[in-house]
Design a protein around this motif. Structure first.
Motif, PDB file in Angstrom:
ATOM      1  N   THR A   1       0.849  -1.198   0.000  1.00  0.00           N
ATOM      2  CA  THR A   1       0.000   0.000   0.000  1.00  0.00           C
ATOM      3  C   THR A   1       0.883   1.245   0.000  1.00  0.00           C
ATOM      4  O   THR A   1       0.818   2.073   0.896  1.00  0.00           O
ATOM      5  CB  THR A   1      -0.934   0.006   1.231  1.00  0.00           C
ATOM      6  OG1 THR A   1      -0.131  -0.062   2.415  1.00  0.00           O
ATOM      7  CG2 THR A   1      -1.886  -1.154   1.199  1.00  0.00           C
ATOM      8  N   GLU A   2       1.732   1.364  -1.045  1.00  0.00           N
ATOM      9  CA  GLU A   2       2.558   2.564  -1.122  1.00  0.00           C
ATOM     10  C   GLU A   2       1.704   3.816  -1.290  1.00  0.00           C
ATOM     11  O   GLU A   2       2.107   4.912  -0.898  1.00  0.00           O
ATOM     12  CB  GLU A   2       3.529   2.487  -2.308  1.00  0.00           C
ATOM     13  CG  GLU A   2       4.311   1.193  -2.415  1.00  0.00           C
ATOM     14  CD  GLU A   2       3.631   0.225  -3.367  1.00  0.00           C
ATOM     15  OE1 GLU A   2       2.577  -0.318  -2.967  1.00  0.00           O
ATOM     16  OE2 GLU A   2       4.128   0.025  -4.472  1.00  0.00           O
ATOM     17  N   ILE A   3       0.519   3.655  -1.897  1.00  0.00           N
ATOM     18  CA  ILE A   3      -0.342   4.816  -2.102  1.00  0.00           C
ATOM     19  C   ILE A   3      -0.714   5.462  -0.776  1.00  0.00           C
ATOM     20  O   ILE A   3      -0.914   6.675  -0.690  1.00  0.00           O
ATOM     21  CB  ILE A   3      -1.611   4.398  -2.885  1.00  0.00           C
ATOM     22  CG1 ILE A   3      -2.369   5.619  -3.378  1.00  0.00           C
ATOM     23  CG2 ILE A   3      -2.499   3.499  -2.051  1.00  0.00           C
ATOM     24  CD1 ILE A   3      -1.655   6.368  -4.437  1.00  0.00           C
ATOM     25  N   TYR A   4      -0.785   4.629   0.275  1.00  0.00           N
ATOM     26  CA  TYR A   4      -1.091   5.184   1.589  1.00  0.00           C
ATOM     27  C   TYR A   4       0.029   6.114   2.050  1.00  0.00           C
ATOM     28  O   TYR A   4      -0.224   7.205   2.578  1.00  0.00           O
ATOM     29  CB  TYR A   4      -1.275   4.045   2.595  1.00  0.00           C
ATOM     30  CG  TYR A   4      -1.542   4.511   3.997  1.00  0.00           C
ATOM     31  CD1 TYR A   4      -0.522   4.520   4.949  1.00  0.00           C
ATOM     32  CD2 TYR A   4      -2.803   4.950   4.395  1.00  0.00           C
ATOM     33  CE1 TYR A   4      -0.746   4.953   6.230  1.00  0.00           C
ATOM     34  CE2 TYR A   4      -3.041   5.387   5.666  1.00  0.00           C
ATOM     35  CZ  TYR A   4      -2.014   5.387   6.589  1.00  0.00           C
ATOM     36  OH  TYR A   4      -2.245   5.824   7.863  1.00  0.00           O
ATOM     37  N   ASP A   5       1.292   5.689   1.844  1.00  0.00           N
ATOM     38  CA  ASP A   5       2.421   6.552   2.201  1.00  0.00           C
ATOM     39  C   ASP A   5       2.379   7.858   1.411  1.00  0.00           C
ATOM     40  O   ASP A   5       2.668   8.938   1.941  1.00  0.00           O
ATOM     41  CB  ASP A   5       3.749   5.831   1.923  1.00  0.00           C
ATOM     42  CG  ASP A   5       3.946   4.628   2.820  1.00  0.00           C
ATOM     43  OD1 ASP A   5       4.621   3.689   2.385  1.00  0.00           O
ATOM     44  OD2 ASP A   5       3.416   4.633   3.946  1.00  0.00           O
ATOM     45  N   LEU A   6       2.018   7.754   0.122  1.00  0.00           N
ATOM     46  CA  LEU A   6       1.927   8.950  -0.709  1.00  0.00           C
ATOM     47  C   LEU A   6       0.872   9.914  -0.167  1.00  0.00           C
ATOM     48  O   LEU A   6       1.122  11.112  -0.019  1.00  0.00           O
ATOM     49  CB  LEU A   6       1.595   8.531  -2.146  1.00  0.00           C
ATOM     50  CG  LEU A   6       1.339   9.658  -3.152  1.00  0.00           C
ATOM     51  CD1 LEU A   6       2.588  10.506  -3.320  1.00  0.00           C
ATOM     52  CD2 LEU A   6       0.896   9.089  -4.487  1.00  0.00           C
ATOM     53  N   PHE A   7      -0.303   9.387   0.162  1.00  0.00           N
ATOM     54  CA  PHE A   7      -1.373  10.236   0.672  1.00  0.00           C
ATOM     55  C   PHE A   7      -1.020  10.836   2.036  1.00  0.00           C
ATOM     56  O   PHE A   7      -1.390  11.970   2.339  1.00  0.00           O
ATOM     57  CB  PHE A   7      -2.676   9.444   0.787  1.00  0.00           C
ATOM     58  CG  PHE A   7      -3.307   9.142  -0.552  1.00  0.00           C
ATOM     59  CD1 PHE A   7      -3.026   9.913  -1.657  1.00  0.00           C
ATOM     60  CD2 PHE A   7      -4.171   8.069  -0.699  1.00  0.00           C
ATOM     61  CE1 PHE A   7      -3.596   9.641  -2.885  1.00  0.00           C
ATOM     62  CE2 PHE A   7      -4.751   7.790  -1.926  1.00  0.00           C
ATOM     63  CZ  PHE A   7      -4.459   8.575  -3.034  1.00  0.00           C
ATOM     64  N   GLN A   8      -0.308  10.062   2.858  1.00  0.00           N
ATOM     65  CA  GLN A   8       0.084  10.565   4.171  1.00  0.00           C
ATOM     66  C   GLN A   8       0.982  11.795   4.046  1.00  0.00           C
ATOM     67  O   GLN A   8       0.792  12.792   4.739  1.00  0.00           O
ATOM     68  CB  GLN A   8       0.819   9.475   4.959  1.00  0.00           C
ATOM     69  CG  GLN A   8      -0.080   8.391   5.511  1.00  0.00           C
ATOM     70  CD  GLN A   8      -0.927   8.885   6.662  1.00  0.00           C
ATOM     71  OE1 GLN A   8      -2.032   9.380   6.479  1.00  0.00           O
ATOM     72  NE2 GLN A   8      -0.434   8.777   7.864  1.00  0.00           N
ATOM     73  N   VAL A   9       1.961  11.724   3.153  1.00  0.00           N
ATOM     74  CA  VAL A   9       2.868  12.857   2.984  1.00  0.00           C
ATOM     75  C   VAL A   9       2.133  14.044   2.374  1.00  0.00           C
ATOM     76  O   VAL A   9       2.328  15.199   2.780  1.00  0.00           O
ATOM     77  CB  VAL A   9       4.076  12.452   2.110  1.00  0.00           C
ATOM     78  CG1 VAL A   9       4.936  13.667   1.788  1.00  0.00           C
ATOM     79  CG2 VAL A   9       4.907  11.402   2.833  1.00  0.00           C
ATOM     80  N   MET A  10       1.261  13.778   1.387  1.00  0.00           N
ATOM     81  CA  MET A  10       0.486  14.862   0.791  1.00  0.00           C
ATOM     82  C   MET A  10      -0.368  15.575   1.838  1.00  0.00           C
ATOM     83  O   MET A  10      -0.438  16.813   1.880  1.00  0.00           O
ATOM     84  CB  MET A  10      -0.415  14.305  -0.313  1.00  0.00           C
ATOM     85  CG  MET A  10       0.306  13.907  -1.589  1.00  0.00           C
ATOM     86  SD  MET A  10      -0.861  13.292  -2.831  1.00  0.00           S
ATOM     87  CE  MET A  10       0.220  13.120  -4.247  1.00  0.00           C
ATOM     88  N   GLU A  11      -1.012  14.791   2.694  1.00  0.00           N
ATOM     89  CA  GLU A  11      -1.859  15.382   3.721  1.00  0.00           C
ATOM     90  C   GLU A  11      -1.022  16.188   4.718  1.00  0.00           C
ATOM     91  O   GLU A  11      -1.408  17.289   5.128  1.00  0.00           O
ATOM     92  CB  GLU A  11      -2.630  14.289   4.458  1.00  0.00           C
ATOM     93  CG  GLU A  11      -3.588  14.823   5.522  1.00  0.00           C
ATOM     94  CD  GLU A  11      -4.327  13.698   6.220  1.00  0.00           C
ATOM     95  OE1 GLU A  11      -4.113  12.532   5.879  1.00  0.00           O
ATOM     96  OE2 GLU A  11      -5.133  14.011   7.116  1.00  0.00           O
ATOM     97  N   ALA A  12       0.143  15.648   5.104  1.00  0.00           N
ATOM     98  CA  ALA A  12       1.015  16.367   6.046  1.00  0.00           C
ATOM     99  C   ALA A  12       1.490  17.683   5.450  1.00  0.00           C
ATOM    100  O   ALA A  12       1.549  18.712   6.140  1.00  0.00           O
ATOM    101  CB  ALA A  12       2.205  15.482   6.428  1.00  0.00           C
TER     102      ALA A  12
END
Length: 829
Positions: free
Chosen positions: A397-408
């Motif tokens: 679930t790399e997309i989750y890491d991507l969304f986490q950084v975008m949100e931060a």
């Protein structure tokens, strides 16, 4: 046909409980296992419906053999009987619900194939056989199962569905054990937090919606009872949620989100058995008690070190048992229609609960125990650590890491954050491209961002390799004396006093070494010391330099003053030694000097926004503790420290520190890292000159308009918020002992907090927390916090006195071994 339509609608609603459980469990588990949790919910639905059609329906609702097992309707044919089709579909949804309960409990550690075996066991044998005993004949309104014949009542499945799932979950948990790190051997139990609580909230709301069909459809007909049943269902869920969060809030001081979720589910489970036969107030009471029972069972599992990932056992087993008993305690006899007295009804309900436990728990535990010996049910420790998404399904679930950084980045505006790049994946390529875009954007904003953040320094950009100035901020004009127009195109060397040799390689040295002290030259030719930092930046294919220049004339003056002051102190100390004065006289001089340098009440009272009360009592004639309060230009600098040992050398070192701090403050040095760096270097060199091994812990606080900045390593700082809430702020990562090493800049950090009216800040040395009584017991931070929580409403002077009185009472007749220092600050209204 209206009854068939109603049952079909309710079947659809109950089906919604499956995605509800999926969202709930996925959100309450870690992201590295979310795919595994989700696919288990889908897989157990397929398995349970298939097995229920093949033989589960026949076992549960076929013609009963002596009330124990069904014997007809294997591979049930539903095409020519719409009533049978609707009833089969509705009951198949119930079977899948009982099965999927186990998924969340054993999450994050059970092998997928082991879970499939467990799903087959529940849906193919355990659930339909017990369902036969309790519900066979319910579609014909004639109870032919042996439990039903005795008068056992479970309207929609508190025991038949939920407790069965809970018993199987408990047996499975005992076999496979807790998740790695959940119950460390040498530390208290560790909570493993979920990855997506909003998803869990969505899951609970879907479950509420599905529960309307779960309970409302259990009438099997659209009758006048349905509206009341649905109303009781909603009210019980609300009552369970409120009761759980109130109990948890009182115990933990915060509204735990997980208690809100599971409290509502426990209320729904509790009322499922009796929602058709109780009054509305009793429905609310049953739901509220369900929430309380859930918390009790959850605490028991924690105590017994049984790791239920989503609290499925407390919700479905604990609340299910309670809900089944509540039928006898609160059900209206005429609606129950069993012909039993209330006492007899309690006995029958208890019998049903016990039988369910023996059957579901006993069979599951026995089969899993045997199976686990030959075919381990649990994944390896390595697989558990990398997550079941990868180890069981090879899914990431790399997309989750991507969304986490975008949100931060959206929340913090921090453009330096980057997305982890997973090679050879589509999302990894997206992450890499995103990082490249952020690199370009960060470069484009570097100059503007630097000017905004460091407006007091001269910020100058200049070209490469010509070294011609391109832009300069207003502070550059003020420091160097050039107008913005004169800066444009000016050679950067015009601002630096370099020799011919230095000019040739000086810029390269600045780039390699970072921050350096150099000599600057103003427009009128005057020279001054400054601190320069030059970095190279790229914008597309173009490179340029950004230079930051700070005028450090005042700091140099302060350092010179510190040097002179400490030289005088060192000379005085040497003179005292060479003159061979009596030790008592030396100690008395130093003690008086220490007391003279302590802040006076008049100084403290002049500070407008704070009440301040201090206390220092040395263990010997001269102490090694230090505190000071200095007010300058509307800011308040507060220091507290503790020199190793006590006596003359320690006392002299405290005077050095007080002098250095005051000099730096007069030199208007506000950067905490530079402040502590200069102070440390000064003390370090003096300690080396004195040829002693003394050092000290030191915390410095900078107060201004309700904001308190803390830096330096010392004891914990205690904050008592208005209302009595205690906060303990650890300073171990904010600094390094002063005088121990020549350079401590890399260890220095700072923390910031807001003080509100009535808030109390307490600083102390270890002479308080390590004070011993005759039994050798230490006073401790916890007792200090207790005294503060009882006295925080008092003025600062009375808080100080309450602490000192309590410390003296604790010490009693024991000898005082260390200096005692206390400083109490209280924000005025």
């Amino acid at each position: 046909m209206i009854d068939i339509l109603w049952l079909l609608v309710c079947s659809g609603l109950v089906f919604l409980m499956q995605p509800g459980f999926m969202c709930l469990e996925s959100g309450l588990t870690r992201s590295k296992n979310s795919i595994n949790v989700a696919i288990k919910n889908l897989a157990d639905f397929g398995i349970s419906v298939a097995l229920f059609w093949a033989f589960g329906y026949a076992i549960m609702f076929g013609v009963s053999q002596l009330g124990w097992i069904g014997s007809t309707n294997f591979l049930v044919k539903i095409e020519s009987a719409p009533e049978l089709a609707a009833f089969f579909l509705f009951q198949a949804m119930f079977c899948s619900t009982a099965t999927t309960i186990v998924s969340g409990a054993v999450a994050e550690r059970m092998k997928f194939r082991a879970y499939l075996f467990l799903a087959c066991l529940i849906s193919g044998l355990i659930y339909p056989l017990f369902g036969h005993w309790a519900w066979n004949g319910v579609n014909a309104r004639i109870h032919t199962g042996w439990l039903g014949q005795l008068g056992f009542v479970d309207f929609a499945g508190s025991t038949v569905v939920h407790s069965i799932g809970g018993w199987v979950s408990l047996a499975s948990l005992l076999i496979i054990g807790a998740r790695a790190g959940r119950f460390p051997a040498d530390r208290p139990s560790r909570k493993i937090h979920g990855s997506n609580l909003p998803l869990s909230v969505l899951g609970v709301m879907l479950l509420w919606f599905g529960w309307l069909g779960f309970n409302g459809g259990s009438t099997l007909r659209l009758t006048e009872q349905v509206a009341g049943i649905m109303g009781h269902t909603i009210l019980a869920g609300v009552a369970g949620m409120i009761a759980a969060v109130v109990i948890g809030w009182k115990h933990h001081q915060v509204p735990d989100v997980k208690l809100l979720l599971n409290g509502s589910l426990a209320g729904l489970v509790s009322v499922t058995a009796s929602c058709h036969a109780v009054t509305t107030p009793f429905a609310v009471l049953i739901g509220a008690m369900g929430g309380a029972v859930m918390i009790l069972v959850s605490n028991l599992l924690e105590h017994w070190k049984i790791d239920d990932a989503v609290d499925a056992v407390p919700v479905h087993l604990g609340a299910g048992v309670w809900g089944t008993l509540a039928v006898a305690l609160f059900g209206e006899p005429e609606l129950l229609n069993t012909g039993l007295s209330r006492i007899s009804q309690v006995g029958v309900q208890l019998l049903g609960i016990i039988v369910a436990g023996i059957w579901a728990f006993g069979l599951t535990y026995l089969l899993l125990l045997i199976t686990n010996r030959f075919f381990p049910l649990r994944v390896s420790l390595e697989d558990e650590q990398i997550g079941l998404n990868i180890s069981e399904h090879r899914a990431k679930t790399e997309i989750y890491d991507l969304f986490q950084v975008m949100e931060a980045q959206a929340q913090t505006q921090d453009l330096s954050l980057r997305v982890p790049v997973e090679p050879f994946t589509e999302v990894g390529q997206i992450a890499q491209c995103y990082n490249q875009v952020m690199d370009a954007l960060e470069d484009a904003l570097t100059r503007t961002d630097a000017i905004v953040k460091t407006a007091m320094d001269a910020i100058i950009t200049f070209t490469k390799p010509e070294l011609a100035i391109a832009t300069a901020n207003p502070s550059a004009a003020a420091i160097f004396g050039y107008s913005p127009h004169e800066f444009t195109g000016l050679d950067i060397h015009r601002l630096l006093e370099w020799s011919a040799v230095q000019a040739s390689d000086g810029m390269d040295k600045l780039l390699k070494l970072g921050r350096q002290e150099v000599i600057g030259r103003r427009a009128d030719g005057t020279l001054f010391p400054m601190e320069a930092t030059v970095t190279e930046a790229k914008s597309g294919q173009r490179s340029f330099y950004t230079g930051t220049f700070r005028d450090i004339s005042e700091r140099k003056q302060a350092e010179a003053a510190i040097f002179r002051a400490n030289r005088e102190i060192t000379l005085l100390n040497e003179r005292l030694k060479t003159e061979n004065l009596r030790l008592s006289a030396e100690l008395e001089v130093t003690r008086r000097l220490q007391q003279m340098l302590l802040p006076k009440d008049k100084e403290l009272n002049e500070i407008a926004e704070l009440e301040i009360a201090g206390f220092m009592e040395p263990a010997a004639e001269v102490g090694g503790d230090y505190y000071d309060v200095l007010s300058c230009n509307g800011r308040v600098k507060i220091g507290i420290g503790d020199v190793t040992g006590h006596g003359l050398e320690s006392g002299v070192l405290t005077i050095m520190v007080q002098t250095a701090v005051r000099t730096l403050l007069e030199g208007n040095e506000t950067d905490p890292k530079k402040f502590l760096d200069i102070l440390n270097r000064t003390i370090y060199h003096n300690v080396q000159r004195m040829n002693c091994d003394k050092n000290l812990t030191l915390s410095l606080l900078d107060y201004h308009q309700g904001i308190l900045n803390l830096s330096g390593q010392h004891e914990e700082m205690i904050v008592v918020r208005a209302g009595g809430q205690i906060e303990r702020i650890d300073t171990i990562d904010l600094g390094f002992p002063i005088g121990l090493e020549a350079d401590i800049t890399e260890f220095v950090a700072h923390a910031q907090l807001q003080l509100n009216p009535g808030d109390v800040v307490v600083l102390y040395t270890d002479g308080i927390t390590e004070a011993e009584n005759l039994q050798g017991l230490l006073y401790g931070v916890e007792r200090l916090c207790e005294v503060l929580s009882r006295n925080w409403q008092q003025p600062a002077q009375e808080i100080r006195q309450a602490v000192i009185d309590d410390v003296r009472q604790h010490i009693g007749e024991q000898k005082v071994f260390d200096d005692i220092t206390l400083l109490v600050l209280k924000q005025k209204p």
